[in-house]
Design an enzyme around this catalytic site. Structure first.
Site, PDB file in Angstrom:
ATOM      1  N   GLU A  85      29.715 -38.905 -38.047  1.00 33.15           N
ATOM      2  CA  GLU A  85      28.542 -39.686 -38.461  1.00 33.15           C
ATOM      3  C   GLU A  85      27.384 -38.818 -38.951  1.00 33.15           C
ATOM      4  O   GLU A  85      26.755 -39.124 -39.973  1.00 33.15           O
ATOM      5  CB  GLU A  85      28.068 -40.579 -37.308  1.00 33.15           C
ATOM      6  CG  GLU A  85      29.011 -41.721 -36.964  1.00 33.15           C
ATOM      7  CD  GLU A  85      30.163 -41.295 -36.085  1.00 33.15           C
ATOM      8  OE1 GLU A  85      31.113 -42.085 -35.919  1.00 33.15           O
ATOM      9  OE2 GLU A  85      30.129 -40.151 -35.566  1.00 33.15           O
ATOM     10  N   HIS A 154      29.528 -49.152 -26.134  1.00 34.92           N
ATOM     11  CA  HIS A 154      29.896 -49.766 -27.410  1.00 34.92           C
ATOM     12  C   HIS A 154      29.316 -51.174 -27.554  1.00 34.92           C
ATOM     13  O   HIS A 154      29.785 -51.955 -28.373  1.00 34.92           O
ATOM     14  CB  HIS A 154      31.416 -49.850 -27.540  1.00 34.92           C
ATOM     15  CG  HIS A 154      32.099 -48.526 -27.552  1.00 34.92           C
ATOM     16  ND1 HIS A 154      32.278 -47.782 -26.409  1.00 34.92           N
ATOM     17  CD2 HIS A 154      32.635 -47.802 -28.567  1.00 34.92           C
ATOM     18  CE1 HIS A 154      32.911 -46.657 -26.722  1.00 34.92           C
ATOM     19  NE2 HIS A 154      33.124 -46.644 -28.016  1.00 34.92           N
TER      20      HIS A 154
END
Length: 393
Positions: A85, A154
């Protein structure tokens, strides 16, 4: 019939003032009938496809790239990256500096924390720090908030995180119309946009009109989905094409409405809009008319629409998945207290996720997230319709 009548009545007034009646069409688009059902996933895919086709500067980069676009546009414009990322987000921001329009796809916004330095320091602040010399037209998109059984790392909602940062625009779609119209607007926007989707909504189908399927369709950033009735004042039409220069209309302006009511205002975004609508249906059966505002845009926040609704209903319930402290609901409450305190007939009710990391167990996960019954109870409290604990025993 109502659409035709609206155009005729307003057309006469506009002609007398030298304003083209065609502008009225943009205001009355919300009365078009539904053409077909479209899933949120299909709406996002079609928006990306059309914007890439219309503008060669648009490119796609990230994880789990949207289906079909790699085959159509090739690896030069669609880059399916490794799970890095920080790396691909930095590359994308640099590309935006040089005039391209990247769309960065994160597998989940929880993973975007690896790239938050590029999002905040490199993308959000550069236009200001360069004195307007460097624009950063980039979109960061991906699933946000809770999914199902994926645990604390998450499941977090980042709406209030990014909404607190000047230089970013933050959007959170609910329906297929939201997803399609807001993503198109985000890609065309000259500033960095954080586009917060919900994984559980991807497969949901919503009816959309023919206007929504038009390639020029886009929703205005910073506008909630509510009905605004403005009488005998100068207003601008919320046109479906963000590139046009809309003319002022003197008379009445109609915008889309999620659900109109008169007893209590319920604000929500993303998946919680559906919960708010279900709660409103239950409340309606018990004689409480709830007005549901689909925020769509978290930053900028449509404070005018929220306060206008509260001044009508005199009550407010805010709903969000995120943590309660420093949340989006807290900002909405502050806005109403600052601008409409004298109109409130009851304390503001704030519904949010539990102030704990998300549990993994399904039964605890449900308890940690707002439910329809929580919204119903809050609205009843605001309307003084809840049963006192002493009477219930």
């Amino acid at each position: 019939m109502f659409r035709i009548l609206t155009q005729r009545v307003l057309g006469q007034s506009l002609l007398q003032q030298g304003i083209r009646p065609g502008a009225v069409a943009s205001a009355s688009r919300c009365f078009a009938s539904a053409a077909k059902d479209l899933t949120v996933r299909e709406a996002l895919n079609s928006a990306l496809n059309e914007e890439m086709s219309a503008d060669p500067r648009v490119l796609l980069m990230g994880e789990e790239i949207t289906k079909g676009l790699l085959d159509k546009y090739g690896p030069d414009r669609v880059l399916d990256t490794p799970i890095t990322e920080a790396g691909f987000t930095g590359i994308a921001v640099g590309a935006a500096y040089h005039g391209l329009r990247p769309v960065v796809e994160f597998m989940t916004f929880n993973f975007a924390m690896q790239a938050i330095d590029h999002i905040i320091n490199s993308a959000a602040k550069t236009y200001y720090m360069s004195a307007g010399q460097i624009s950063v037209p980039i979109v960061f998109r991906g699933p946000n908030g809770a999914a199902a059984g994926v645990g604390a790392q998450h499941s977090q909602c980042y709406a209030s995180w990014y909404a607190s940062c000047p230089g970013l625009k933050v959007l959170a779609p609910y329906s297929s119309e939201d997803a399609r119209g807001l993503l198109k607007a985000a890609i065309r926007d000259p500033d960095p946009v954080v586009f917060l989707e919900n994984e559980l909504l991807y497969g949901e189908a919503f009816p959309v009109s023919a206007e929504v399927l038009d390639s020029n369709f886009a929703l205005p950033i910073g506008k909630a989905k509510v009905m605004v009735w403005t009488s005998y004042s100068s207003v601008f039409v919320a046109c479906c094409n963000v590139h046009c220069n809309c003319l002022p209309i003197y008379g009445f302006l109609f915008q889309q409405i999620e659900r109109e009511g008169k007893d209590v205002t319920i604000t929500a975004f993303s998946k919680m809009v559906g919960f708010a609508l279900k709660a409103a249906e239950i409340l309606d059966k018990e004689g409480i008319s709830a007005e549901v505002i689909n925020l769509r845009s978290i930053r900028p926040l449509d404070r005018a629409a929220i306060n206008a609704s509260v001044r009508k209903t005199n009550r407010l319930v805010t709903v969000e998945e995120g943590f309660p402290q420093h949340g989006v609901g807290a900002e909405i409450c502050t806005s109403v207290v600052e601008e409409s305190f004298g109109y409130l007939d009851a304390p503001v009710e704030r519904i949010a996720g539990a102030d704990v990391p998300m549990p993994y167990a399904a039964n605890l996960e449900r308890l940690a997230l707002p439910q329809v019954e929580d919204i119903v109870r809050a609205a009843k409290r605001a309307c003084y319709r809840s049963v006192p604990m002493a009477a219930a025993v």
